[in-house]
Write a protein that holds these residues in place. Structure first.
Motif, PDB file in Angstrom:
ATOM      1  N   LYS A 199       0.831  -1.210   0.000  1.00 49.64           N
ATOM      2  CA  LYS A 199       0.000   0.000   0.000  1.00 49.64           C
ATOM      3  C   LYS A 199       0.866   1.262   0.000  1.00 49.64           C
ATOM      4  CE  LYS A 199      -3.951  -2.079   0.145  1.00 49.64           C
ATOM      5  NZ  LYS A 199      -5.125  -1.859  -0.654  1.00 49.64           N
ATOM      6  N   ASP A 200       2.052   1.184   0.619  1.00 50.11           N
ATOM      7  CA  ASP A 200       2.978   2.318   0.584  1.00 50.11           C
ATOM      8  C   ASP A 200       3.445   2.590  -0.841  1.00 50.11           C
ATOM      9  OD1 ASP A 200       2.836   2.515   3.357  1.00 50.11           O
ATOM     10  OD2 ASP A 200       4.703   1.411   3.684  1.00 50.11           O
ATOM     11  N   VAL A 201       3.795   1.543  -1.558  1.00 51.28           N
ATOM     12  CA  VAL A 201       4.262   1.686  -2.942  1.00 51.28           C
ATOM     13  C   VAL A 201       3.137   2.247  -3.813  1.00 51.28           C
ATOM     14  CG1 VAL A 201       5.066   0.426  -4.982  1.00 51.28           C
ATOM     15  CG2 VAL A 201       6.022  -0.094  -2.723  1.00 51.28           C
ATOM     16  N   ILE A 202       1.939   1.735  -3.638  1.00 54.14           N
ATOM     17  CA  ILE A 202       0.790   2.240  -4.401  1.00 54.14           C
ATOM     18  C   ILE A 202       0.572   3.718  -4.091  1.00 54.14           C
ATOM     19  CG2 ILE A 202      -1.725   2.094  -4.631  1.00 54.14           C
ATOM     20  CD1 ILE A 202      -1.415  -0.972  -4.216  1.00 54.14           C
ATOM     21  N   LEU A 203       0.644   4.086  -2.822  1.00 54.89           N
ATOM     22  CA  LEU A 203       0.459   5.483  -2.436  1.00 54.89           C
ATOM     23  C   LEU A 203       1.522   6.373  -3.079  1.00 54.89           C
ATOM     24  CD1 LEU A 203      -0.961   7.699  -0.816  1.00 54.89           C
ATOM     25  CD2 LEU A 203       0.532   7.104   1.120  1.00 54.89           C
ATOM     26  N   ILE A 204       2.754   5.941  -3.100  1.00 56.82           N
ATOM     27  CA  ILE A 204       3.836   6.736  -3.704  1.00 56.82           C
ATOM     28  C   ILE A 204       3.591   6.936  -5.194  1.00 56.82           C
ATOM     29  CG2 ILE A 204       6.294   6.703  -4.327  1.00 56.82           C
ATOM     30  CD1 ILE A 204       6.753   5.336  -1.550  1.00 56.82           C
ATOM     31  N   VAL A 205       3.242   5.868  -5.890  1.00 56.18           N
ATOM     32  CA  VAL A 205       3.004   5.965  -7.341  1.00 56.18           C
ATOM     33  C   VAL A 205       1.803   6.871  -7.629  1.00 56.18           C
ATOM     34  CG1 VAL A 205       2.330   4.657  -9.401  1.00 56.18           C
ATOM     35  CG2 VAL A 205       4.101   3.761  -7.878  1.00 56.18           C
ATOM     36  N   VAL A 206       0.715   6.650  -6.918  1.00 53.80           N
ATOM     37  CA  VAL A 206      -0.486   7.463  -7.119  1.00 53.80           C
ATOM     38  C   VAL A 206      -0.195   8.925  -6.781  1.00 53.80           C
ATOM     39  CG1 VAL A 206      -2.833   7.890  -6.275  1.00 53.80           C
ATOM     40  CG2 VAL A 206      -2.116   5.571  -6.848  1.00 53.80           C
ATOM     41  N   THR A 207       0.531   9.171  -5.706  1.00 55.42           N
ATOM     42  CA  THR A 207       0.881  10.540  -5.316  1.00 55.42           C
ATOM     43  C   THR A 207       1.663  11.237  -6.421  1.00 55.42           C
ATOM     44  OG1 THR A 207       0.884  10.036  -2.951  1.00 55.42           O
ATOM     45  CG2 THR A 207       2.196  11.941  -3.653  1.00 55.42           C
ATOM     46  N   LEU A 208       2.672  10.565  -6.978  1.00 54.34           N
ATOM     47  CA  LEU A 208       3.491  11.176  -8.030  1.00 54.34           C
ATOM     48  C   LEU A 208       2.672  11.468  -9.290  1.00 54.34           C
ATOM     49  CD1 LEU A 208       6.799   9.155  -7.565  1.00 54.34           C
ATOM     50  CD2 LEU A 208       6.352  11.553  -6.915  1.00 54.34           C
ATOM     51  N   VAL A 209       1.799  10.541  -9.659  1.00 57.59           N
ATOM     52  CA  VAL A 209       0.965  10.747 -10.848  1.00 57.59           C
ATOM     53  C   VAL A 209      -0.018  11.895 -10.619  1.00 57.59           C
ATOM     54  CG1 VAL A 209      -0.829   9.702 -12.293  1.00 57.59           C
ATOM     55  CG2 VAL A 209       1.219   8.390 -11.708  1.00 57.59           C
ATOM     56  N   VAL A 210      -0.714  11.879  -9.496  1.00 53.18           N
ATOM     57  CA  VAL A 210      -1.688  12.935  -9.202  1.00 53.18           C
ATOM     58  C   VAL A 210      -0.989  14.287  -9.086  1.00 53.18           C
ATOM     59  CG1 VAL A 210      -3.319  13.794  -7.457  1.00 53.18           C
ATOM     60  CG2 VAL A 210      -3.391  11.404  -8.177  1.00 53.18           C
ATOM     61  N   TYR A 211       0.179  14.314  -8.452  1.00 53.81           N
ATOM     62  CA  TYR A 211       0.941  15.558  -8.321  1.00 53.81           C
ATOM     63  C   TYR A 211       1.309  16.108  -9.698  1.00 53.81           C
ATOM     64  CZ  TYR A 211       4.507  18.862  -6.776  1.00 53.81           C
ATOM     65  OH  TYR A 211       5.234  19.994  -6.549  1.00 53.81           O
ATOM     66  N   ALA A 212       1.770  15.256 -10.592  1.00 51.53           N
ATOM     67  CA  ALA A 212       2.124  15.687 -11.955  1.00 51.53           C
ATOM     68  C   ALA A 212       0.897  16.245 -12.682  1.00 51.53           C
ATOM     69  CB  ALA A 212       2.733  14.524 -12.737  1.00 51.53           C
ATOM     70  N   VAL A 213      -0.240  15.591 -12.540  1.00 51.54           N
ATOM     71  CA  VAL A 213      -1.474  16.067 -13.183  1.00 51.54           C
ATOM     72  C   VAL A 213      -1.875  17.430 -12.608  1.00 51.54           C
ATOM     73  CG1 VAL A 213      -3.955  15.611 -13.429  1.00 51.54           C
ATOM     74  CG2 VAL A 213      -2.295  13.777 -13.820  1.00 51.54           C
ATOM     75  N   ILE A 214      -1.771  17.576 -11.292  1.00 49.04           N
ATOM     76  CA  ILE A 214      -2.107  18.857 -10.659  1.00 49.04           C
ATOM     77  C   ILE A 214      -1.201  19.966 -11.177  1.00 49.04           C
ATOM     78  CG2 ILE A 214      -2.038  20.140  -8.468  1.00 49.04           C
ATOM     79  CD1 ILE A 214      -3.064  17.552  -7.118  1.00 49.04           C
ATOM     80  N   VAL A 215       0.094  19.691 -11.288  1.00 50.58           N
ATOM     81  CA  VAL A 215       1.043  20.694 -11.790  1.00 50.58           C
ATOM     82  C   VAL A 215       0.686  21.085 -13.222  1.00 50.58           C
ATOM     83  CG1 VAL A 215       3.457  21.068 -12.476  1.00 50.58           C
ATOM     84  CG2 VAL A 215       2.928  20.094 -10.230  1.00 50.58           C
ATOM     85  N   LEU A 216       0.364  20.101 -14.060  1.00 53.09           N
ATOM     86  CA  LEU A 216       0.009  20.395 -15.451  1.00 53.09           C
ATOM     87  C   LEU A 216      -1.282  21.211 -15.538  1.00 53.09           C
ATOM     88  CD1 LEU A 216       0.877  16.985 -17.131  1.00 53.09           C
ATOM     89  CD2 LEU A 216       2.115  19.148 -17.385  1.00 53.09           C
ATOM     90  N   ILE A 217      -2.307  20.797 -14.813  1.00 52.72           N
ATOM     91  CA  ILE A 217      -3.585  21.513 -14.848  1.00 52.72           C
ATOM     92  C   ILE A 217      -3.429  22.909 -14.243  1.00 52.72           C
ATOM     93  CG2 ILE A 217      -5.923  21.561 -13.890  1.00 52.72           C
ATOM     94  CD1 ILE A 217      -5.959  18.506 -14.236  1.00 52.72           C
ATOM     95  N   HIS A 218      -2.703  23.001 -13.148  1.00 50.23           N
ATOM     96  CA  HIS A 218      -2.506  24.289 -12.484  1.00 50.23           C
ATOM     97  C   HIS A 218      -1.830  25.272 -13.438  1.00 50.23           C
ATOM     98  CE1 HIS A 218      -1.963  27.055  -9.163  1.00 50.23           C
ATOM     99  NE2 HIS A 218      -2.472  26.174  -8.324  1.00 50.23           N
ATOM    100  N   GLY A 219      -0.871  24.796 -14.205  1.00 47.18           N
ATOM    101  CA  GLY A 219      -0.190  25.656 -15.177  1.00 47.18           C
ATOM    102  C   GLY A 219      -1.100  26.132 -16.290  1.00 47.18           C
ATOM    103  N   LEU A 220      -2.153  25.365 -16.580  1.00 43.23           N
ATOM    104  CA  LEU A 220      -3.098  25.751 -17.637  1.00 43.23           C
ATOM    105  C   LEU A 220      -4.158  26.737 -17.151  1.00 43.23           C
ATOM    106  CD1 LEU A 220      -3.696  22.279 -19.321  1.00 43.23           C
ATOM    107  CD2 LEU A 220      -2.331  24.166 -20.220  1.00 43.23           C
ATOM    108  N   VAL A 221      -4.620  26.581 -15.916  1.00 40.60           N
ATOM    109  CA  VAL A 221      -5.731  27.395 -15.425  1.00 40.60           C
ATOM    110  C   VAL A 221      -5.332  28.468 -14.420  1.00 40.60           C
ATOM    111  CG1 VAL A 221      -7.397  25.555 -15.831  1.00 40.60           C
ATOM    112  CG2 VAL A 221      -6.358  25.777 -13.583  1.00 40.60           C
ATOM    113  N   GLY A 222      -4.123  28.472 -13.968  1.00 41.49           N
ATOM    114  CA  GLY A 222      -3.696  29.442 -12.961  1.00 41.49           C
ATOM    115  C   GLY A 222      -2.216  29.693 -13.081  1.00 41.49           C
TER     116      GLY A 222
END
Length: 182
Positions: free
Chosen positions: A153-176
């Motif tokens: 579950k730790d490994v899954i959390l790390i992978v999901v965190t990195l993917v979601v963080y990257a998506v947030i950075v990309l979206i944030h750069g587009l809308v703000g």
């Protein structure tokens, strides 16, 4: 800024409804209650975003130059805490209220890079909500439920965190404003 305040109030109500207005949920099935709460929460987010985007810029303080770097690091931890809220990772076992902790980190990290009145209202309001929620939840449930963490579950959390963080950075750069240093 009135929309931000209205959104904060609307965000808070469904989260404290069980505690302070239990009769309102009494006549609803669990599914209906969750649907109503989700609908009100989505509307609250829309109000806060519209209010924030339309707010006049009123300078209050100058954020530190190093704030953007610390913001990005704190946001990574914030995303991990949000992800840990429903899982059984070691992070979930260490932090009793990861959703509240993630919201507090999210708010603080944004106050490191935004020094205007609308930001103080929005992010400060969400920090206050999270602190109050933490206190109310601890009062209602003094002992946390035991959690048996797993490395998987730790490994899954790390992978999901990195993917979601990257998506947030990309979206944030587009809308703000871009969260990446120029």
């Amino acid at each position: 800024m009135a929309l931000i305040l209205l959104g904060l109030i609307q965000w808070t109500w469904p989260h404290v409804m069980k505690e302070y207005t239990p009769g309102l949920r009494a006549g609803m099935s669990e599914g209906t209650a969750k649907g109503v709460v989700a609908g009100v929460a989505v509307l609250a987010i829309v109000l806060m975003v519209l209010g924030y985007r339309s707010a006049e810029f009123v300078h209050v303080y100058a954020p530190p130059a190093w704030g953007q770097h610390l913001n990005n690091l704190l946001m990574l931890f914030s995303v991990a805490l949000f992800g840990a809220a429903k899982g059984t990772s070691h992070l979930r076992a260490w932090v009793r209220h990861p959703m509240f902790a993630g919201t507090i980190l999210w708010g603080l990290s944004h106050l490191l890079v935004r020094g205007d009145a609308a930001s103080i209202l929005l992010f400060g309001g969400m920090i206050l909500w999270a602190v109050a929620g933490w206190v109310v939840t601890n009062r209602r449930q003094p002992a946390p439920a035991p959690i048996v963490p797993s490395v998987k579950k730790d490994v899954i959390l790390i992978v999901v965190t990195l993917v979601v963080y990257a998506v947030i950075v990309l979206i944030h750069g587009l809308v703000g404003p871009s969260p990446l240093p120029m």
